[in-house]
Design a protein around this motif. Structure first.
Motif, mmCIF file in Angstrom:
data_model
loop_
_atom_site.group_PDB
_atom_site.id
_atom_site.type_symbol
_atom_site.label_atom_id
_atom_site.label_comp_id
_atom_site.label_asym_id
_atom_site.label_seq_id
_atom_site.Cartn_x
_atom_site.Cartn_y
_atom_site.Cartn_z
ATOM 1 N N ASP A 21 49.012 38.153 34.037
ATOM 2 C CA ASP A 21 47.458 38.166 33.647
ATOM 3 C C ASP A 21 47.299 39.081 32.327
ATOM 4 N N ASP A 34 44.628 34.291 33.657
ATOM 5 C CA ASP A 34 45.905 34.226 34.629
ATOM 6 C C ASP A 34 46.819 33.033 34.177
ATOM 7 N N ASP A 189 42.643 35.193 40.630
ATOM 8 C CA ASP A 189 42.994 35.158 41.875
ATOM 9 C C ASP A 189 43.561 35.997 42.586
ATOM 10 N N GLY A 190 44.242 36.955 42.130
ATOM 11 C CA GLY A 190 44.835 38.194 42.671
ATOM 12 C C GLY A 190 44.344 38.959 43.275
ATOM 13 N N ASP A 228 50.062 39.019 44.249
ATOM 14 C CA ASP A 228 49.915 38.129 42.974
ATOM 15 C C ASP A 228 49.496 39.356 42.046
ATOM 16 N N ASN A 229 49.724 38.918 40.687
ATOM 17 C CA ASN A 229 49.085 39.939 39.688
ATOM 18 C C ASN A 229 47.648 39.903 39.924
HETATM 19 CA CA CA Z 1 47.275 34.363 39.887
#
Ligand code: CA
Length: 443
Positions: A21, A34, A189-190, A228-229
């Motif tokens: 990201d 992202d 979306d993380g 996730d990031n």
């Molecule tokens: Ca992501």
């Protein structure tokens, strides 16, 4: 007119090894990206995209406005990332999402590609400003699955559109009129796959400061697994009494069009040759006056942003040969601008119109606000309190103990720089503190 406060965080999370990201936070441009693609190519894609976008916006400040600027910045970044992606096997198939907010006057332009999101919290209600360009979002839209099913769908990571994958790309761009108290959130979306909208809404409402709210949101994503990031940028708008006044009047009284009639009847000529010379002279005179008129017209309708006395000024006229007048002198000190912007202003930034010049100046004011602080008045306060006030203003307190018998210990006698001065973020502020009592501490 509103003042802007903002904060940004990007975190690797608990599972991934690298952070693909990227975030961007300037005075008027904010973004999350992202990245995707193996072997750290995602990291390259997201970072590259944001730096191209930032450069494009800086280069075209004042020249084109709002919606166009955002659209072109994103498609320009797409071309650069795509170029890189096809340049070698290492970067093949890399791409990135981008969700950005560009603020111009009282309008926020949101540019968007991919499945990162922009939200707006207004009057306690949270609204998603972007549509995910993802497979599950399309399935939800078509009624195939429910939003709940989308959250755990096996193909929830499939993206239908991202920056860098094709030679050409058009971003979604929407504009939002800013209201006092608006809080915008940009997130990858993380965050949004792990933290529900209801929780996001509550956090944004409960934490008034962007720094605390951003910290809390990231914390929640990590607590939910941090798979996730995770990146968030929060931008909040409060009413501000301390902005550069935009001079309201529309400029441009047309000075042009002096149509001097070539005078009187030509004196009785003494022969043909003399008459021809006279006609030629008159024609030249008319041409010269017309040229002057055209020149005057452009002079009165050309505006640029430049520097006078180390401060930003709005000029009317031509940015060369000293053929310009100061229209508005601002208090914006160019030494607090980022290097590239400062150079551009020093070289004179010609704008399309007076209105655009004013918007440009407003953006510059925001950059300066972002990079500098006003030194608060802490003289006479106890050291602890003084230090806290300085830290809060982004400054660095440095204590020097002085012996002053008869004075109350631990109190700030003198500060340097003086209250009200504008200094760079993180600057030292020297505090002379009365010795004795509880010892003053270095921070
Ligand atoms: Ca992501």
């Amino acid at each position: 007119m509103y003042s802007v406060t903002s904060a940004s965080i990007t975190e690797t999370g608990k599972v991934r090894e690298i952070n693909e990201d990227a975030v961007l936070e300037t005075g008027s441009l904010f973004a999350v990206a992202d990245g995707m693609g193996g072997h750290q190519a995602g990291e390259v894609a997201s970072t590259l995209a944001l730096s191209v976008i930032r450069q494009y916006v800086e280069d075209n400040l004042g020249a084109i406005s709002g919606e166009q600027l955002v659209g072109k910045a994103v498609s320009g970044a797409n071309a650069v990332v795509h170029q890189k992606a096809v340049s070698g096997a290492k970067f093949r198939d890399m791409g990135t999402t981008v969700t950005l907010l560009y603020r111009e006057g009282d309008t926020a332009y949101i540019g968007h590609v991919g499945d990162s999101r922009a939200y707006l919290l207004r009057n306690g209600g949270l609204r998603q400003l972007t549509n995910d360009h993802s497979l599950v979002a399309r399935l939800v839209q078509e009624g195939e699955i429910t939003p709940q099913e989308a959250r755990s769908h096996p193909q929830r990571n499939v993206i239908l559109k991202a920056l860098g994958l094709e030679t050409q790309l058009e971003a979604d761009v929407v504009s939002v009129k800013i209201h006092r108290g608006d809080v915008f959130l940009l997130a990858t979306d993380g965050l949004t796959s792990l933290v529900g909208d209801d929780v996001i809404s509550r956090v944004l409402a409960e934490f008034p400061g962007p720094v605390d709210a951003a910290g809390r949101l990231v914390e929640l994503a990590l607590e939910a697994g941090g798979i996730d990031n995770v990146s968030v940028v929060i931008v909040s708008f409060a009413e501000s009494p301390t902005v550069v006044p935009a001079t309201g009047t529309e400029g441009g009284d047309l000075g042009g069009g002096q149509q001097e009639r070539a005078g009187g009847d030509p004196a009785r000529g003494r022969g043909k040759a003399a008459r021809i010379w006279l006609i030629l002279l008159v024609v030249l005179l008319v041409l010269a006056l017309a040229g002057l008129g055209v020149g005057l017209y452009f002079f009165n309708n050309t505006y640029f942003v430049g520097v006078k006395g180390g401060k930003v000024a709005l000029f009317k006229g031509f940015p060369f040969w000293d053929m310009a007048m100061v229209e508005t002198q601002t208090d914006i000190e160019i030494r607090f601008l980022p290097d590239s912007l400062r150079t551009r202003v020093e070289e004179n930034l010609v704008t399309e119109s007076r209105r655009n010049a004013e918007k440009t100046i407003e953006s510059l004011a925001l950059e300066v606000e972002k990079n500098s602080s006003i030194v608060p008045d802490v003289e006479g306060k106890r050291y602890d309190e003084a230090a806290e006030m300085l830290l809060e203003a982004g400054l660095h307190p440095v204590a020097e103990l002085v012996s002053r018998p008869g004075f109350e210990p631990d109190v700030v006698l003198i500060q340097d720089p003086a209250p009200g001065a504008r200094v760079g973020k993180g600057s030292d502020v020297l505090l002379k503190v009365v010795m004795g009592g509880t010892p003053a501490r270095e921070v």
